[in-house]
Design a protein around this motif. Structure first.
Motif, short mmCIF file in Angstrom:
data_model
loop_
_atom_site.label_atom_id
_atom_site.label_comp_id
_atom_site.label_asym_id
_atom_site.label_seq_id
_atom_site.Cartn_x
_atom_site.Cartn_y
_atom_site.Cartn_z
N THR A 182 0.86 -1.19 0.00
CA THR A 182 0.00 0.00 0.00
C THR A 182 0.90 1.24 0.00
O THR A 182 1.95 1.24 0.63
CB THR A 182 -0.95 0.03 1.22
OG1 THR A 182 -0.22 0.42 2.38
CG2 THR A 182 -1.64 -1.32 1.44
N GLY A 183 0.48 2.25 -0.73
CA GLY A 183 1.32 3.46 -0.83
C GLY A 183 2.51 3.27 -1.77
O GLY A 183 3.51 3.97 -1.66
N GLY A 184 2.39 2.33 -2.70
CA GLY A 184 3.52 1.99 -3.57
C GLY A 184 3.85 3.02 -4.63
O GLY A 184 4.86 2.89 -5.32
N ALA A 185 3.01 4.07 -4.75
CA ALA A 185 3.29 5.12 -5.74
C ALA A 185 3.89 6.36 -5.08
O ALA A 185 4.07 7.39 -5.73
CB ALA A 185 2.01 5.51 -6.48
N GLY A 186 4.21 6.26 -3.79
CA GLY A 186 4.79 7.39 -3.07
C GLY A 186 6.32 7.37 -3.11
O GLY A 186 6.93 6.49 -3.72
N ALA A 209 1.27 7.93 -10.38
CA ALA A 209 1.04 6.66 -11.08
C ALA A 209 2.28 6.19 -11.84
O ALA A 209 2.57 4.99 -11.91
CB ALA A 209 -0.15 6.81 -12.03
N ALA A 210 3.03 7.14 -12.38
CA ALA A 210 4.19 6.78 -13.22
C ALA A 210 5.28 6.07 -12.42
O ALA A 210 6.17 5.45 -13.02
CB ALA A 210 4.76 8.04 -13.87
N LYS A 211 5.20 6.14 -11.09
CA LYS A 211 6.23 5.44 -10.29
C LYS A 211 5.97 3.94 -10.21
O LYS A 211 6.82 3.19 -9.73
CB LYS A 211 6.28 6.04 -8.89
CG LYS A 211 6.94 7.42 -8.88
CD LYS A 211 7.21 7.91 -7.48
CE LYS A 211 8.05 9.18 -7.54
NZ LYS A 211 8.16 9.84 -6.24
N VAL A 212 4.78 3.51 -10.64
CA VAL A 212 4.47 2.07 -10.65
C VAL A 212 4.69 1.56 -12.07
O VAL A 212 3.97 1.96 -12.99
CB VAL A 212 3.01 1.82 -10.21
CG1 VAL A 212 2.72 0.33 -10.17
CG2 VAL A 212 2.74 2.47 -8.85
N PRO A 213 5.67 0.67 -12.28
CA PRO A 213 5.93 0.17 -13.63
C PRO A 213 4.70 -0.51 -14.23
O PRO A 213 3.86 -1.06 -13.51
CB PRO A 213 7.06 -0.85 -13.42
CG PRO A 213 7.67 -0.50 -12.11
CD PRO A 213 6.59 0.11 -11.29
N ALA A 214 4.62 -0.48 -15.56
CA ALA A 214 3.42 -0.97 -16.25
C ALA A 214 3.16 -2.45 -15.97
O ALA A 214 2.00 -2.89 -15.99
CB ALA A 214 3.58 -0.74 -17.76
N ASP A 215 4.21 -3.22 -15.68
CA ASP A 215 3.99 -4.66 -15.47
C ASP A 215 3.64 -5.01 -14.01
O ASP A 215 3.53 -6.18 -13.66
CB ASP A 215 5.23 -5.45 -15.92
CG ASP A 215 6.49 -5.05 -15.17
OD1 ASP A 215 6.45 -4.01 -14.47
OD2 ASP A 215 7.50 -5.77 -15.27
N VAL A 216 3.48 -3.98 -13.18
CA VAL A 216 3.05 -4.23 -11.80
C VAL A 216 1.58 -3.85 -11.66
O VAL A 216 1.21 -2.71 -11.96
CB VAL A 216 3.90 -3.39 -10.81
CG1 VAL A 216 3.37 -3.53 -9.38
CG2 VAL A 216 5.37 -3.80 -10.87
N PRO A 217 0.72 -4.77 -11.22
CA PRO A 217 -0.69 -4.43 -11.05
C PRO A 217 -0.85 -3.28 -10.04
O PRO A 217 -0.23 -3.31 -8.97
CB PRO A 217 -1.33 -5.71 -10.50
CG PRO A 217 -0.34 -6.80 -10.74
CD PRO A 217 1.00 -6.18 -10.85
#
Ligand code: WQD
Length: 319
Positions: A6-10, A38-46
């Motif tokens: 949780t909070g993985g885009a921070g 949002a851009a901090k979460v790579p596209a292949d990570v749900p």
């Protein structure tokens, strides 16, 4: 094994995400993007764009992704704001965590790593504060983190959700140039921003009872902190415990020492401006780092120079 972050885009979350991926662990991010990017979460990570307050969405995500453990970072963290908006902070940080634990219980998820803070200690009058010192937070932010620790310990006993609680000290730096701290509330970003703008960095009080009169803190590189989460997640294996650890270096640096390093790193030689003390600042807050080293085999690898230099590099990269 899949972990929910949780909070993985921070700021800290994006570092933990990269560290988990580097360790070969599958991750699903839950972040409502209230402060994350949002851009901090790579596209292949749900990435589930939802709040921990949304218990049903969290429960469904835990089940759908066959999650085995949760690393819970999503929270509000601005101390001053927490003083102005205590009801909001208790709702987000305590009620949000309570609902997350409910969703975990519903879904049968029994492993947890919880983001706590040195703010739980308040103003301890000791050289290095260890985990056994009685916590006495002095602002609502710290209170919500301590309440979270108590809730986690109670859930461990009653529901068998094993947990590691990590008390972060002063987190700084960047693990990669695109992962800098966008906040403008902490010393290192504030000082670098001022120097870049050709303005003097500010010292909040130089009349404390410390060797150079300025406050002392224990700065920890965000990449080291991220590694501590990986280690903690790998160790929370159902031993029936709720363990609490400082994530610190055990090394104190004064505001003046931090500014000296900032001058060295940037090559910008501006004298500091001394302003009045900031309300609620403990003169010294340094964390004993022995317990996490002994129990989990983790210790910090980066020093203050690494933190300031990487923060400066990320700042330059961000333009
Ligand atoms: C560090 C020192 C300031 C800015 C806070 C929260 C804590 C945690 C981390 C959570 C202090 C001095 C600062 C400046 C200065 N938050 N300072 N000039 O207050 O130790 O910790 O952030 O997630 O809970 O309380 O960090 O970086 O604000 O300050 O002299 O321009 O630098 O007075 O002594 P702090 P900080």
């Amino acid at each position: 094994m899949t972990w929910m972050l949780t909070g993985g885009a921070g700021y800290i979350g994006a570092h933990v995400l990269r560290a988990l991926s580097a360790a070969g662990m599958d991750v699903v991010v839950l972040d409502d993007l209230s402060t994350g990017v949002a851009a901090k979460v790579p596209a292949d990570v749900p990435h589930i764009r939802a709040s921990v307050l949304d218990r049903e969405t969290v429960r469904t995500a835990l089940v759908d992704h066959e999650v085995e453990g949760v690393i819970h970072l999503a929270a509000k963290k601005a101390v001053e704001e927490s003083v102005r908006e205590p009801l909001f902070y208790y709702h987000e940080n305590v009620e949000g965590f309570r609902r997350l634990l409910g969703a975990m219980d519903d879904a049968g998820v029994r492993r947890l790593v919880f983001s706590s803070s040195a703010a739980v200690y308040g103003m301890p009058d000791v050289d290095r504060v260890s985990e056994g010192v009685l916590p006495y937070p002095i602002n609502p932010y710290g209170q919500t983190k301590l309440a979270g620790e108590w809730l986690a310990a109670a859930a461990q006993r009653a529901l068998g959700i094993d947990c590691v609680l990590l008390r972060y000290f002063n987190v700084a730096g960047a693990g990669a140039p695109d992962l800098g701290d966008p906040s403008v509330t902490n010393l290192i970003p504030l000082a670098l921003g001022a120097m870049e703008a050709g303005e003097p960095p500010v010292i909040f009080g130089d009349d404390y009872g410390t060797p150079d009169g300025t406050c002392i803190r224990d700065y920890i590189h965000v990449a080291d902190l991220a590694d501590a989460h990986v280690t903690a997640a790998q160790r929370v294996t159902g031993s029936g415990s709720a363990a609490v650890y400082n994530v610190s270096r055990g090394v104190g640096s004064s505001v003046r020492e931090v500014l000296d390093v900032a001058r060295e790193v940037t090559g910008i030689d501006l004298p500091a401006r001394v302003a009045p003390r900031r309300v609620g600042d403990p003169p010294r807050l340094v964390g004993a780092a022995d317990a996490i080293a002994t129990d989990l085999g983790w210790q910090a690898r980066h020093d203050l120079h690494d933190m300031v230099a990487s923060a400066w590099e990320a700042r330059r990269a961000a333009g």
